[in-house]
Enzyme design. Structure first.
Site, PDB file in Angstrom:
ATOM      1  N   GLU A  98       4.113  -6.694   1.945  1.00  0.00           N
ATOM      2  CA  GLU A  98       3.693  -7.141   0.608  1.00  0.00           C
ATOM      3  C   GLU A  98       3.681  -5.958  -0.368  1.00  0.00           C
ATOM      4  OE1 GLU A  98       0.506 -10.574   2.108  1.00  0.00           O
ATOM      5  OE2 GLU A  98      -0.244  -8.603   1.517  1.00  0.00           O
ATOM      6  N   PRO A  99       4.797  -5.266  -0.524  1.00  0.00           N
ATOM      7  CA  PRO A  99       4.781  -4.094  -1.396  1.00  0.00           C
ATOM      8  C   PRO A  99       4.810  -4.467  -2.870  1.00  0.00           C
ATOM      9  CG  PRO A  99       6.997  -4.474  -0.590  1.00  0.00           C
ATOM     10  CD  PRO A  99       6.136  -5.535   0.027  1.00  0.00           C
ATOM     11  N   TYR A 147       0.434  -1.986 -11.914  1.00  0.00           N
ATOM     12  CA  TYR A 147      -0.970  -2.062 -12.322  1.00  0.00           C
ATOM     13  C   TYR A 147      -1.189  -1.437 -13.709  1.00  0.00           C
ATOM     14  CZ  TYR A 147      -1.101  -3.049  -7.370  1.00  0.00           C
ATOM     15  OH  TYR A 147      -0.839  -3.583  -6.143  1.00  0.00           O
ATOM     16  N   ARG A 162       3.448  -1.675  -5.647  1.00  0.00           N
ATOM     17  CA  ARG A 162       3.555  -0.373  -6.313  1.00  0.00           C
ATOM     18  C   ARG A 162       4.835   0.383  -5.927  1.00  0.00           C
ATOM     19  NH1 ARG A 162      -1.178   2.515  -7.655  1.00  0.00           N
ATOM     20  NH2 ARG A 162      -2.253   1.334  -6.042  1.00  0.00           N
ATOM     21  N   GLY A 197       0.767  -1.238   0.000  1.00  0.00           N
ATOM     22  CA  GLY A 197       0.000   0.000   0.000  1.00  0.00           C
ATOM     23  C   GLY A 197       0.796   1.286   0.000  1.00  0.00           C
ATOM     24  N   ARG A 209      -5.824   2.563 -15.385  1.00  0.00           N
ATOM     25  CA  ARG A 209      -5.961   3.290 -14.113  1.00  0.00           C
ATOM     26  C   ARG A 209      -6.711   4.630 -14.253  1.00  0.00           C
ATOM     27  NH1 ARG A 209      -2.467   4.936 -11.130  1.00  0.00           N
ATOM     28  NH2 ARG A 209      -3.369   4.167  -9.197  1.00  0.00           N
ATOM     29  N   CYS A 260     -13.056   2.164 -28.532  1.00  0.00           N
ATOM     30  CA  CYS A 260     -14.404   2.726 -28.717  1.00  0.00           C
ATOM     31  C   CYS A 260     -15.138   2.907 -27.397  1.00  0.00           C
ATOM     32  CB  CYS A 260     -15.205   1.834 -29.647  1.00  0.00           C
ATOM     33  SG  CYS A 260     -14.458   1.737 -31.251  1.00  0.00           S
ATOM     34  N   GLU A 261     -14.630   3.741 -26.554  1.00  0.00           N
ATOM     35  CA  GLU A 261     -15.269   4.078 -25.279  1.00  0.00           C
ATOM     36  C   GLU A 261     -14.904   5.528 -24.981  1.00  0.00           C
ATOM     37  OE1 GLU A 261     -16.472   1.864 -22.531  1.00  0.00           O
ATOM     38  OE2 GLU A 261     -16.011  -0.098 -23.408  1.00  0.00           O
TER      39      GLU A 261
END
Ligand code: LLP
Length: 427
Positions: A273-274, A384, A276, A239, A312, A355-356
């Protein structure tokens, strides 16, 4: 600190020109810096050295085998969330005794494999999961080591889609009832409660949630020990935030200042548990401008990376710095304050070909004028990014390159159209 710098007005990753990489490998292209990856890992290793933690790289953030292997070679274990990630961790050479298995929906097949491989720890999130692990461990003649994942019920701290420790999310065991639940596990022949697990959310830009988590955890550990559980592991999850917009992230030492004394007081071994923090700033996404257009009072930069490469912004309204790989002479440097209208820039929406209407990398962003063929770099995309990429709209996933000094190696080739149809049964 990272190793992406502008030299003679061209972005470099370590010693390699990003423009040259784009020529060689095509776009969209993920480029990672080995030195940056190791720098961030070292920051954590040094900051927490006093308690000799087991750092389990969270491979969901970037699961490329080369990156996982690099982490493992430099001493990490792995945090896995599925059978697929367990497979990757083992394939990358991670010893099973350094693997922790998290996730709210572990299937019987996944639990069986993890028992068979004898992973270090199951982070358990529900009574049903506990029963399944107990049954499968009995059938396999094993004792499963588990950490109880607790939802400590803290105030909101991240985007609502990535906050994991507020009341009402699917994660963890409720802190109010976990002691009662643990009572039933005392002396269980096939499940040993050896630890506590908390993952508070991601990304976190303040030490406060960790302070509160530690406070609540210390009380809980006392209660669990009083029941007779041997609690000797405390997994604080991941986190830790990174720089996305400017220099907003805290150094590892700030988190350590809050976590280390708590761990020492508990007498537990610390697991982290890193994901990022290690890989986020170590990767960029390189894309090429296809067209520009003005419509509806807006200036659009249409480039070849899309929500399929980096979801993201679409999913969390996340901010990623974007700047030309070779900016014009009059606007050479990326700004330190991205809110500002810099002289020589145009407010632009940076969008992809999907196409969004939600397919964008940035909205209303001050950007130097770019034309068809120019290259853009989207920064802080190592975590991510590729891990969440998809094939929507028939788009092959990007290639990935790892740079070390003057060398660049392809660590994942660009997918082909043939790759996309291969798993489908022939018509
Ligand atoms: N441990 C557990 C149990 C987790 O659920 C996560 C992330 C981590 C560790 C690693 O967190 P990190 O150190 O990377 O912050 N896709 C979102 C982030 C989702 C995080 C999921 N869990 C994003 O792009 O922001």
């Amino acid at each position: 600190m990272d190793h992406f710098t502008y030299r003679h007005r061209v972005l470099h990753c370590e010693e390699v020109s990003v423009a040259d990489l784009a020529e060689r490998f095509g776009t969209p292209l993920y480029v990672y810096s080995r030195a940056t990856l190791l720098h961030h890992l070292r920051q954590l290793q040094e900051a927490f050295a006093a308690v000799r933690p087991l750092i389990c790289y969270s491979i969901k953030s970037n699961s490329n085998l080369h990156i996982v292997r690099l982490m493992v070679e430099h001493g990490t274990g792995c945090d896995v969330t599925s059978g697929g990630e367990l497979y990757r961790a083992l394939k990358a050479g991670c010893p099973a005794e350094k693997i922790v298995f998290a996730g709210v929906g572990k299937t019987d097949a996944e639990i069986r494999t993890a028992l068979d491989r004898d992973v270090a720890l199951f982070n358990v999130e529900s009574e049903g999961e506990l029963l399944a692990i107990a049954d499968l461990a009995r059938a396999a003649g094993r004792v499963a080591r588990v950490a109880l994942r607790v939802n400590p019920d803290l105030p909101p701290k991240t985007h609502v889609k990535t906050d994991t420790s507020v009341k009402g999310v699917k994660f963890g065991l409720d802190i109010e009832t976990v002691v009662e639940f643990a009572q039933r596990l005392v002396g269980h022949p096939h499940v040993q409660v050896v630890g506590l697990h908390m993952h508070l959310g991601s990304p976190i830009l303040s030490v406060e949630p960790y302070r509160q988590g530690i406070e609540k955890g210390l009380i809980l550990i006392d209660k669990l020990r009083a029941q007779g559980h041997r609690i000797d592991v405390w997994n604080m999850g991941g986190g830790f935030g990174i720089h996305y917009r400017k220099q907003e992230a805290l150094p590892a030492s700030a988190f350590a200042a809050v976590i280390v004394p708590g761990i020492q007081a508990s007498g537990c071994r610390l697991i982290l548990e890193p994901g990022r923090f290690i890989v986020g700033n170590a990767g960029i996404l390189v894309s090429r401008v296809i067209y520009t257009k003005d419509s509806g009072g807006k200036h659009f930069v249409i480039q070849d990376a899309a929500m399929t490469d980096l979801v993201r912004p679409t999913l969390y309204d996340s901010f990623h710095r974007i700047w030309p790989v070779a900016p014009p002479a009059d606007v050479p440097a990326p700004p330190s304050d991205y809110e500002a209208d810099l002289p020589g820039t145009i407010r632009s929406d940076v969008v992809g070909p999907v196409c969004e209407s939600g397919d964008f990398l940035a909205k209303d962003r001050a950007l130097p004028p770019v034309v068809r063929g120019d290259l853009l770099a989207t920064f802080s995309a190592g975590a991510y990014g590729m891990a969440m990429a998809s094939n929507y709209n028939g788009r092959p996933r990007a290639a990935e390159v790892l740079v070390a000094g003057r060398d660049a190696i392809l660590i994942r080739r660009r997918e082909t159209f043939e790759d996309l149809v291969r798993p489908e049964v022939e018509v």
